[in-house]
Design a protein around this motif. Structure first.
Motif, PDB file in Angstrom:
ATOM      1  N   VAL A  31       0.841  -1.199   0.000  1.00 23.85           N
ATOM      2  CA  VAL A  31       0.000   0.000   0.000  1.00 23.85           C
ATOM      3  C   VAL A  31       0.877   1.251   0.000  1.00 23.85           C
ATOM      4  O   VAL A  31       1.875   1.321   0.719  1.00 23.85           O
ATOM      5  N   SER A  32       0.498   2.235  -0.806  1.00 29.48           N
ATOM      6  CA  SER A  32       1.209   3.521  -0.822  1.00 29.48           C
ATOM      7  C   SER A  32       0.805   4.295   0.428  1.00 29.48           C
ATOM      8  O   SER A  32      -0.246   4.937   0.471  1.00 29.48           O
ATOM      9  N   SER A  33       1.629   4.224   1.451  1.00 31.59           N
ATOM     10  CA  SER A  33       1.282   4.764   2.768  1.00 31.59           C
ATOM     11  C   SER A  33       1.077   6.278   2.773  1.00 31.59           C
ATOM     12  O   SER A  33       0.420   6.806   3.666  1.00 31.59           O
ATOM     13  N   GLU A  34       1.592   6.982   1.765  1.00 34.63           N
ATOM     14  CA  GLU A  34       1.403   8.435   1.744  1.00 34.63           C
ATOM     15  C   GLU A  34      -0.067   8.819   1.572  1.00 34.63           C
ATOM     16  O   GLU A  34      -0.443   9.950   1.841  1.00 34.63           O
ATOM     17  N   TYR A  35      -0.897   7.881   1.134  1.00 39.29           N
ATOM     18  CA  TYR A  35      -2.327   8.158   0.959  1.00 39.29           C
ATOM     19  C   TYR A  35      -3.151   7.838   2.204  1.00 39.29           C
ATOM     20  O   TYR A  35      -4.345   8.091   2.229  1.00 39.29           O
ATOM     21  N   LEU A  36      -2.538   7.257   3.222  1.00 40.85           N
ATOM     22  CA  LEU A  36      -3.273   6.818   4.408  1.00 40.85           C
ATOM     23  C   LEU A  36      -3.165   7.821   5.548  1.00 40.85           C
ATOM     24  O   LEU A  36      -2.069   8.274   5.886  1.00 40.85           O
ATOM     25  N   LYS A  37      -4.297   8.118   6.141  1.00 38.32           N
ATOM     26  CA  LYS A  37      -4.358   9.010   7.300  1.00 38.32           C
ATOM     27  C   LYS A  37      -5.088   8.246   8.409  1.00 38.32           C
ATOM     28  O   LYS A  37      -6.213   7.783   8.196  1.00 38.32           O
ATOM     29  N   PRO A  38      -4.484   8.072   9.572  1.00 36.93           N
ATOM     30  CA  PRO A  38      -5.129   7.308  10.647  1.00 36.93           C
ATOM     31  C   PRO A  38      -6.510   7.861  11.005  1.00 36.93           C
ATOM     32  O   PRO A  38      -6.743   9.068  10.951  1.00 36.93           O
ATOM     33  N   SER A  39      -7.398   6.968  11.344  1.00 38.14           N
ATOM     34  CA  SER A  39      -8.756   7.322  11.750  1.00 38.14           C
ATOM     35  C   SER A  39      -8.992   6.775  13.163  1.00 38.14           C
ATOM     36  O   SER A  39      -8.384   5.785  13.555  1.00 38.14           O
ATOM     37  N   GLU A  40      -9.877   7.415  13.892  1.00 35.38           N
ATOM     38  CA  GLU A  40     -10.235   6.946  15.235  1.00 35.38           C
ATOM     39  C   GLU A  40     -11.331   5.877  15.198  1.00 35.38           C
ATOM     40  O   GLU A  40     -11.658   5.283  16.216  1.00 35.38           O
ATOM     41  N   THR A  41     -11.893   5.622  14.021  1.00 35.96           N
ATOM     42  CA  THR A  41     -13.015   4.695  13.886  1.00 35.96           C
ATOM     43  C   THR A  41     -12.592   3.250  14.141  1.00 35.96           C
ATOM     44  O   THR A  41     -11.530   2.823  13.688  1.00 35.96           O
ATOM     45  N   THR A  42     -13.433   2.521  14.854  1.00 37.76           N
ATOM     46  CA  THR A  42     -13.282   1.073  15.016  1.00 37.76           C
ATOM     47  C   THR A  42     -14.656   0.431  14.876  1.00 37.76           C
ATOM     48  O   THR A  42     -15.676   1.067  15.129  1.00 37.76           O
ATOM     49  N   TYR A  53      -9.369   1.719  11.100  1.00 36.73           N
ATOM     50  CA  TYR A  53      -9.546   2.322   9.782  1.00 36.73           C
ATOM     51  C   TYR A  53      -8.515   3.402   9.477  1.00 36.73           C
ATOM     52  O   TYR A  53      -7.924   3.990  10.382  1.00 36.73           O
ATOM     53  N   TYR A  54      -8.353   3.632   8.179  1.00 29.23           N
ATOM     54  CA  TYR A  54      -7.605   4.763   7.658  1.00 29.23           C
ATOM     55  C   TYR A  54      -8.543   5.551   6.747  1.00 29.23           C
ATOM     56  O   TYR A  54      -9.427   4.979   6.104  1.00 29.23           O
ATOM     57  N   THR A  55      -8.318   6.841   6.664  1.00 31.48           N
ATOM     58  CA  THR A  55      -8.965   7.697   5.676  1.00 31.48           C
ATOM     59  C   THR A  55      -7.992   7.851   4.517  1.00 31.48           C
ATOM     60  O   THR A  55      -6.799   8.054   4.737  1.00 31.48           O
ATOM     61  N   LEU A  56      -8.498   7.710   3.294  1.00 35.59           N
ATOM     62  CA  LEU A  56      -7.656   7.962   2.129  1.00 35.59           C
ATOM     63  C   LEU A  56      -7.581   9.462   1.883  1.00 35.59           C
ATOM     64  O   LEU A  56      -8.592  10.166   1.991  1.00 35.59           O
ATOM     65  N   ASN A  57      -6.402   9.947   1.562  1.00 37.81           N
ATOM     66  CA  ASN A  57      -6.205  11.342   1.199  1.00 37.81           C
ATOM     67  C   ASN A  57      -5.390  11.346  -0.087  1.00 37.81           C
ATOM     68  O   ASN A  57      -4.187  11.085  -0.074  1.00 37.81           O
ATOM     69  N   ASN A  63     -11.441  10.337   1.601  1.00 34.73           N
ATOM     70  CA  ASN A  63     -12.451   9.283   1.599  1.00 34.73           C
ATOM     71  C   ASN A  63     -12.389   8.662   2.998  1.00 34.73           C
ATOM     72  O   ASN A  63     -11.591   7.756   3.254  1.00 34.73           O
ATOM     73  N   PRO A  64     -13.208   9.169   3.933  1.00 31.78           N
ATOM     74  CA  PRO A  64     -13.119   8.751   5.331  1.00 31.78           C
ATOM     75  C   PRO A  64     -13.358   7.254   5.530  1.00 31.78           C
ATOM     76  O   PRO A  64     -14.309   6.686   4.980  1.00 31.78           O
ATOM     77  N   ASP A  65     -12.472   6.644   6.285  1.00 32.57           N
ATOM     78  CA  ASP A  65     -12.607   5.245   6.706  1.00 32.57           C
ATOM     79  C   ASP A  65     -12.757   4.277   5.539  1.00 32.57           C
ATOM     80  O   ASP A  65     -13.427   3.245   5.649  1.00 32.57           O
TER      81      ASP A  65
END
Length: 94
Positions: A31-42, A53-57, A63-65
């Motif tokens: 996975v291209s980690s530069e597109y991943l932003k940590p999310s608090e969702t479980t 979850y991660y949000t895509l940026n 694109n949340p979660d």
């Protein structure tokens, strides 16, 4: 080779995905980690455990979660440890 795309960019590519319940689980290193932003969702799955979850940026759009993973899956789902899956408009082809 399985490919995950969103917003015109390739997010992940691998020929070593694991398919569970119709979802490709990609090795995290594919996975291209530069597109991943940590999310608090479980969320909790009865047989896999707790999903994080991660949000895509991508290109300034979020694109949340849209990406999920099981950091510590239950024994029945051990094959998805260290892997991520996609949804919410992420196109996965193989």
């Amino acid at each position: 080779m399985a490919t995950a795309r969103w917003n015109g960019e390739i997010i992940a590519e691998s020929d070593e995905t694991v398919i569970v319940e119709g979802n490709h689980y990609f090795p995290v290193e594919s996975v291209s980690s530069e597109y991943l932003k940590p999310s608090e969702t479980t969320t909790v799955c009865g047989w896999k455990g707790t999903a994080n979850y991660y949000t895509l940026n991508v290109e300034g759009q979020e694109n949340p979660d849209a990406v999920w993973y099981y950091a510590d899956p239950k024994a029945e789902a051990a094959e998805i440890k260290g892997r991520v899956a996609f949804w919410k408009g992420v196109e996965v082809t193989d």
